[in-house]
Design a protein around this motif. Structure first.
Motif, PDB file in Angstrom:
ATOM      1  N   GLN A  35      -2.192   7.891   1.085  1.00  0.00           N
ATOM      2  CA  GLN A  35      -1.491   7.214   2.169  1.00  0.00           C
ATOM      3  C   GLN A  35       0.000   7.534   2.127  1.00  0.00           C
ATOM      4  O   GLN A  35       0.625   7.771   3.169  1.00  0.00           O
ATOM      5  CB  GLN A  35      -1.694   5.704   2.094  1.00  0.00           C
ATOM      6  CG  GLN A  35      -1.002   4.963   3.234  1.00  0.00           C
ATOM      7  CD  GLN A  35      -1.279   3.474   3.239  1.00  0.00           C
ATOM      8  OE1 GLN A  35      -2.310   3.031   2.720  1.00  0.00           O
ATOM      9  NE2 GLN A  35      -0.376   2.708   3.822  1.00  0.00           N
ATOM     10  N   ALA A  36       0.572   7.544   0.906  1.00  0.00           N
ATOM     11  CA  ALA A  36       1.989   7.880   0.778  1.00  0.00           C
ATOM     12  C   ALA A  36       2.243   9.294   1.284  1.00  0.00           C
ATOM     13  O   ALA A  36       3.262   9.556   1.949  1.00  0.00           O
ATOM     14  CB  ALA A  36       2.429   7.745  -0.681  1.00  0.00           C
TER      15      ALA A  36
ATOM     16  N   SER B 210       0.851  -1.186   0.000  1.00  0.00           N
ATOM     17  CA  SER B 210       0.000   0.000   0.000  1.00  0.00           C
ATOM     18  C   SER B 210       0.887   1.236   0.000  1.00  0.00           C
ATOM     19  O   SER B 210       2.107   1.143   0.136  1.00  0.00           O
ATOM     20  CB  SER B 210      -0.927   0.014   1.230  1.00  0.00           C
ATOM     21  OG  SER B 210      -0.174  -0.007   2.432  1.00  0.00           O
ATOM     22  N   GLY B 211       0.262   2.385  -0.161  1.00  0.00           N
ATOM     23  CA  GLY B 211       1.003   3.624  -0.122  1.00  0.00           C
ATOM     24  C   GLY B 211       2.078   3.685  -1.191  1.00  0.00           C
ATOM     25  O   GLY B 211       1.861   3.294  -2.343  1.00  0.00           O
TER      26      GLY B 211
ATOM     27  N   ILE C 195      -8.560   4.030  -6.528  1.00  0.00           N
ATOM     28  CA  ILE C 195      -7.546   3.171  -5.907  1.00  0.00           C
ATOM     29  C   ILE C 195      -6.192   3.877  -5.883  1.00  0.00           C
ATOM     30  O   ILE C 195      -5.510   3.929  -4.855  1.00  0.00           O
ATOM     31  CB  ILE C 195      -7.448   1.828  -6.653  1.00  0.00           C
ATOM     32  CG1 ILE C 195      -8.721   1.002  -6.441  1.00  0.00           C
ATOM     33  CG2 ILE C 195      -6.215   1.044  -6.187  1.00  0.00           C
ATOM     34  CD1 ILE C 195      -8.794  -0.247  -7.293  1.00  0.00           C
ATOM     35  N   ALA C 196      -5.796   4.426  -7.032  1.00  0.00           N
ATOM     36  CA  ALA C 196      -4.509   5.117  -7.097  1.00  0.00           C
ATOM     37  C   ALA C 196      -4.481   6.325  -6.166  1.00  0.00           C
ATOM     38  O   ALA C 196      -3.485   6.571  -5.474  1.00  0.00           O
ATOM     39  CB  ALA C 196      -4.217   5.542  -8.536  1.00  0.00           C
ATOM     40  N   THR C 197      -5.587   7.064  -6.137  1.00  0.00           N
ATOM     41  CA  THR C 197      -5.663   8.231  -5.253  1.00  0.00           C
ATOM     42  C   THR C 197      -5.501   7.815  -3.796  1.00  0.00           C
ATOM     43  O   THR C 197      -4.778   8.461  -3.022  1.00  0.00           O
ATOM     44  CB  THR C 197      -7.001   8.973  -5.443  1.00  0.00           C
ATOM     45  OG1 THR C 197      -7.096   9.444  -6.787  1.00  0.00           O
ATOM     46  CG2 THR C 197      -7.123  10.145  -4.485  1.00  0.00           C
ATOM     47  N   ARG C 198      -6.160   6.733  -3.404  1.00  0.00           N
ATOM     48  CA  ARG C 198      -6.095   6.272  -2.018  1.00  0.00           C
ATOM     49  C   ARG C 198      -4.654   5.943  -1.603  1.00  0.00           C
ATOM     50  O   ARG C 198      -4.204   6.322  -0.518  1.00  0.00           O
ATOM     51  CB  ARG C 198      -6.983   5.040  -1.836  1.00  0.00           C
ATOM     52  CG  ARG C 198      -7.030   4.552  -0.390  1.00  0.00           C
ATOM     53  CD  ARG C 198      -8.073   3.476  -0.209  1.00  0.00           C
ATOM     54  NE  ARG C 198      -7.715   2.224  -0.854  1.00  0.00           N
ATOM     55  CZ  ARG C 198      -8.361   1.694  -1.898  1.00  0.00           C
ATOM     56  NH1 ARG C 198      -9.389   2.320  -2.429  1.00  0.00           N
ATOM     57  NH2 ARG C 198      -7.973   0.543  -2.420  1.00  0.00           N
TER      58      ARG C 198
ATOM     59  N   CYS D  26      -2.449  13.391  -9.476  1.00  0.00           N
ATOM     60  CA  CYS D  26      -1.329  12.490  -9.739  1.00  0.00           C
ATOM     61  C   CYS D  26      -1.814  11.098 -10.143  1.00  0.00           C
ATOM     62  O   CYS D  26      -1.177  10.425 -10.962  1.00  0.00           O
ATOM     63  CB  CYS D  26      -0.424  12.411  -8.515  1.00  0.00           C
ATOM     64  SG  CYS D  26       0.532  13.930  -8.244  1.00  0.00           S
ATOM     65  N   ALA D  27      -2.928  10.661  -9.593  1.00  0.00           N
ATOM     66  CA  ALA D  27      -3.513   9.381 -10.007  1.00  0.00           C
ATOM     67  C   ALA D  27      -3.907   9.426 -11.476  1.00  0.00           C
ATOM     68  O   ALA D  27      -3.680   8.467 -12.223  1.00  0.00           O
ATOM     69  CB  ALA D  27      -4.729   9.064  -9.139  1.00  0.00           C
TER      70      ALA D  27
END
Length: 213
Positions: free
Chosen positions: A145-146, A85-86, A138-141, A161-162
């Motif tokens: 987190q990052a 993740s992240g 999904i990419a945004t999430r 950015c996603a």
């Protein structure tokens, strides 16, 4: 198109026949285009009558849906650790590109249909709208987190950015499909990702500010 564990008899034969039909449809949809192929042609290719094929898929739209679901099954990475993740997930996106490079027929189908499906009347329109919405979410999430973990700068617009990540993936896919001997999709995406993450990185003390993100 996975079979149920231990399936036997008529059910197992039915599942196997559906898989055979989906595989045949995938090939002809990818090489000739969805609109250019009829159910009768696909039925003949797998040794069925038109009526026999419609026992498994009531319409060409139903068959297209099954093909797209099958494509999603093959291009997902079920062996990916569930704890990725992240920032680790962002870095692992290059593995998805590498997987796609090994499945040119599927990617050709996806690229062709995604363009055709911009027409709201196309049978795959809803599928692609939803698929891209989910991919962005999904990419945004993971980017959020990052950012929260301090792996990328606090001012990063995760949703934007996603969108850029998806645009890079899909744009390189088209170039690779057009000129596979010239365009190294995996290497190009790897270079993009390295530079992308460098731009998003937390600035070191004394850098004098951050670049616009």
């Amino acid at each position: 198109m996975s079979d149920r564990t231990g399936a036997r008899g008529p059910y197992a034969r039915g599942v196997a026949r559906r898989q055979e039909i989906v595989h045949a449809a995938l090939e002809v949809f990818a090489t000739r285009g969805y609109d250019a192929v009829s159910l009768r042609e696909i039925a003949a290719q797998v040794g069925l009558s038109h009526t026999g094929l419609r026992h498994h898929f009531a319409s060409k739209e139903d068959l297209l849906t099954a093909v797209l679901r099958y494509k999603d099954e093959l291009t997902l990475t079920p062996d990916e650790p569930v704890d990725v993740s992240g920032i680790a997930w962002v870095r692992a996106s290059r593995d998805v590109v590498a997987l796609n490079a090994r499945q040119p027929l599927l990617i050709r189908l996806f690229a062709t249909l995604s363009v055709q499906a911009t027409d709201p009347a196309h049978p795959a329109h809803t599928y692609f709208v939803e698929r891209y919405r989910i991919a962005r979410e999904i990419a945004t999430r993971h980017l959020v987190q990052a950012r929260d973990d301090g792996d990328i700068a606090a001012d990063v617009d995760a949703e934007h950015c996603a969108e850029l990540m998806l645009a890079a993936m899909d744009g390189l896919q088209v170039q690779w499909l057009l000129e596979p001997d010239r365009v190294d999709m995996v290497a190009a995406y790897g270079q993009f990702l390295d530079r992308f993450l460098a731009v998003l990185a937390v600035p070191l003390p004394g850098d004098g500010g951050t670049a616009q993100r």
